[in-house]
Design a protein around this motif. Structure first.
Motif, PDB file in Angstrom:
ATOM      1  N   VAL A 124       0.993 -13.872   5.694  1.00 26.96           N
ATOM      2  CA  VAL A 124       1.987 -13.560   4.663  1.00 26.96           C
ATOM      3  C   VAL A 124       3.317 -14.110   5.152  1.00 26.96           C
ATOM      4  O   VAL A 124       3.957 -13.530   6.032  1.00 26.96           O
ATOM      5  CB  VAL A 124       2.071 -12.030   4.445  1.00 26.96           C
ATOM      6  CG1 VAL A 124       3.195 -11.691   3.464  1.00 26.96           C
ATOM      7  CG2 VAL A 124       0.738 -11.500   3.933  1.00 26.96           C
ATOM      8  N   ASP A 152       3.874 -16.582  -4.730  1.00 29.57           N
ATOM      9  CA  ASP A 152       4.276 -15.239  -4.338  1.00 29.57           C
ATOM     10  C   ASP A 152       2.984 -14.499  -3.974  1.00 29.57           C
ATOM     11  O   ASP A 152       2.124 -14.279  -4.842  1.00 29.57           O
ATOM     12  CB  ASP A 152       4.978 -14.545  -5.513  1.00 29.57           C
ATOM     13  CG  ASP A 152       5.438 -13.147  -5.153  1.00 29.57           C
ATOM     14  OD1 ASP A 152       4.853 -12.525  -4.251  1.00 29.57           O
ATOM     15  OD2 ASP A 152       6.379 -12.660  -5.806  1.00 29.57           O
ATOM     16  N   THR A 162       2.281 -11.568  -3.445  1.00 26.88           N
ATOM     17  CA  THR A 162       2.001 -10.273  -4.066  1.00 26.88           C
ATOM     18  C   THR A 162       1.322 -10.434  -5.432  1.00 26.88           C
ATOM     19  O   THR A 162       0.743  -9.491  -5.954  1.00 26.88           O
ATOM     20  CB  THR A 162       3.280  -9.412  -4.221  1.00 26.88           C
ATOM     21  OG1 THR A 162       4.218 -10.115  -5.037  1.00 26.88           O
ATOM     22  CG2 THR A 162       3.904  -9.101  -2.881  1.00 26.88           C
ATOM     23  N   GLY A 216       6.424 -10.832   6.582  1.00 28.43           N
ATOM     24  CA  GLY A 216       7.210 -11.221   5.403  1.00 28.43           C
ATOM     25  C   GLY A 216       8.602 -10.629   5.351  1.00 28.43           C
ATOM     26  O   GLY A 216       9.005 -10.152   4.310  1.00 28.43           O
ATOM     27  N   VAL A 243       6.104  -6.766  -0.033  1.00 26.23           N
ATOM     28  CA  VAL A 243       4.931  -7.114   0.778  1.00 26.23           C
ATOM     29  C   VAL A 243       4.469  -5.956   1.673  1.00 26.23           C
ATOM     30  O   VAL A 243       3.511  -6.095   2.433  1.00 26.23           O
ATOM     31  CB  VAL A 243       5.155  -8.400   1.626  1.00 26.23           C
ATOM     32  CG1 VAL A 243       5.424  -9.597   0.738  1.00 26.23           C
ATOM     33  CG2 VAL A 243       6.242  -8.225   2.656  1.00 26.23           C
ATOM     34  N   PHE A 250      -0.259  -3.491  -2.359  1.00 29.23           N
ATOM     35  CA  PHE A 250      -0.454  -4.810  -1.761  1.00 29.23           C
ATOM     36  C   PHE A 250      -1.165  -4.684  -0.410  1.00 29.23           C
ATOM     37  O   PHE A 250      -2.036  -5.498  -0.068  1.00 29.23           O
ATOM     38  CB  PHE A 250       0.889  -5.544  -1.604  1.00 29.23           C
ATOM     39  CG  PHE A 250       0.718  -6.895  -0.964  1.00 29.23           C
ATOM     40  CD1 PHE A 250      -0.016  -7.893  -1.607  1.00 29.23           C
ATOM     41  CD2 PHE A 250       1.237  -7.166   0.295  1.00 29.23           C
ATOM     42  CE1 PHE A 250      -0.219  -9.136  -1.009  1.00 29.23           C
ATOM     43  CE2 PHE A 250       1.039  -8.402   0.898  1.00 29.23           C
ATOM     44  CZ  PHE A 250       0.310  -9.394   0.239  1.00 29.23           C
TER      45      PHE A 250
END
Ligand SMILES: C[S@@+](CC[C@H](N)C(=O)[O-])C[C@H]1O[C@@H](n2cnc3c(N)ncnc32)[C@H](O)[C@@H]1O
Length: 210
Positions: A53, A126, A128, A144, A153, A158
């Motif tokens: 991420v 993105d 997410t 992130g 995040v 998520f």
């Protein structure tokens, strides 16, 4: 881009958008190696599949490459919605690694690069809202920016999706040890453990999928 030299000799940079540095100012390379590569056990994994991420400056990716034996396989899938320019990657890295050189030459996300059993895919999305692979990752690098600067995040729904992207026995690592993050990871069904952190950070978290 404002660069910051960190005590282990590696460079990080300051993100104006998020108001914080891309990596620990106490040691960008050390954080990548200790928290993400060692924390997830990726160095010794026979066939690691890493989901990241936030590719950012690529410190975690380069630390992962550096930790692996020559010709050892690696599949690395990173999400990045605001990629830095190639000149920034060149400025913060001094690795001569052949695969990294290919990545720098090809740098223009989205991209996919493969060579000698290694692959790097950087999706310009993105994370997410992205479709994540199911039961795939042997390691998740959750990197992130901090929960205060970038809460999306770290939100429980998520984190649950990240847990679903992990193969059984997969390990997620993150530099945050915030209680809400720990509870979110536990709520996603992961077994969470605190590890001793580096300078500037008392603890970090690793979370294993049973
Ligand atoms: C702390 S930096 C990552 C540092 C990086 N892992 C490294 O090794 O250099 C966080 C990165 O995550 C990216 N990011 C933050 N939120 C994101 C999101 N929702 N989707 C995709 N990328 C995101 C930022 O643009 C930034 O590059």
């Amino acid at each position: 881009m404002k660069y910051i030299e960190t005590p282990d000799g590696s460079l990080t940079a300051f993100s104006e958008r998020f108001g914080q540095a891309y990596s620990s100012v106490h040691g960008a390379r050390s954080q990548a190696t200790t928290v993400f590569v060692e924390g997830t056990g990726t160095r010794l994994h026979p066939d690691p599949r890493v989901l990241e991420v936030g590719f950012g400056l690529g410190h975690n990716f380069r630390a992962t490459l550096a930790s692996r034996a020559a010709h050892a396989p690696l599949s690395y899938l990173a999400f990045e919605f605001d990629p830095v320019a190639r000149s920034v990657l060149e400025r913060v890295s001094n690795e001569q690694d052949a695969f990294w050189q290919i990545v720098v030459r090809a740098w223009q996300p989205p991209l996919r690069v493969e060579d000698d059993g290694k692959s790097l895919e950087v999706r310009l999305e993105d994370v997410t809202n992205a479709t994540l692979p199911e039961a795939w990752a042997t390691a998740v690098y959750l990197d992130g920016f901090s929960p205060t600067a970038n809460p999306d995040v770290w939100a429980s729904p998520f984190l649950a999706r990240l847990a679903s992207s992990m193969a059984s026995g997969g390990v997620l690592a993150t530099y945050s040890s915030a209680g809400a993050v720990r509870r979110g990871l536990q709520g996603a069904g992961l077994i969470v453990e605190k590890r001793r952190g580096l300078r500037g950070k008392r603890e970090f978290l690793v979370a294993v999928k049973p």
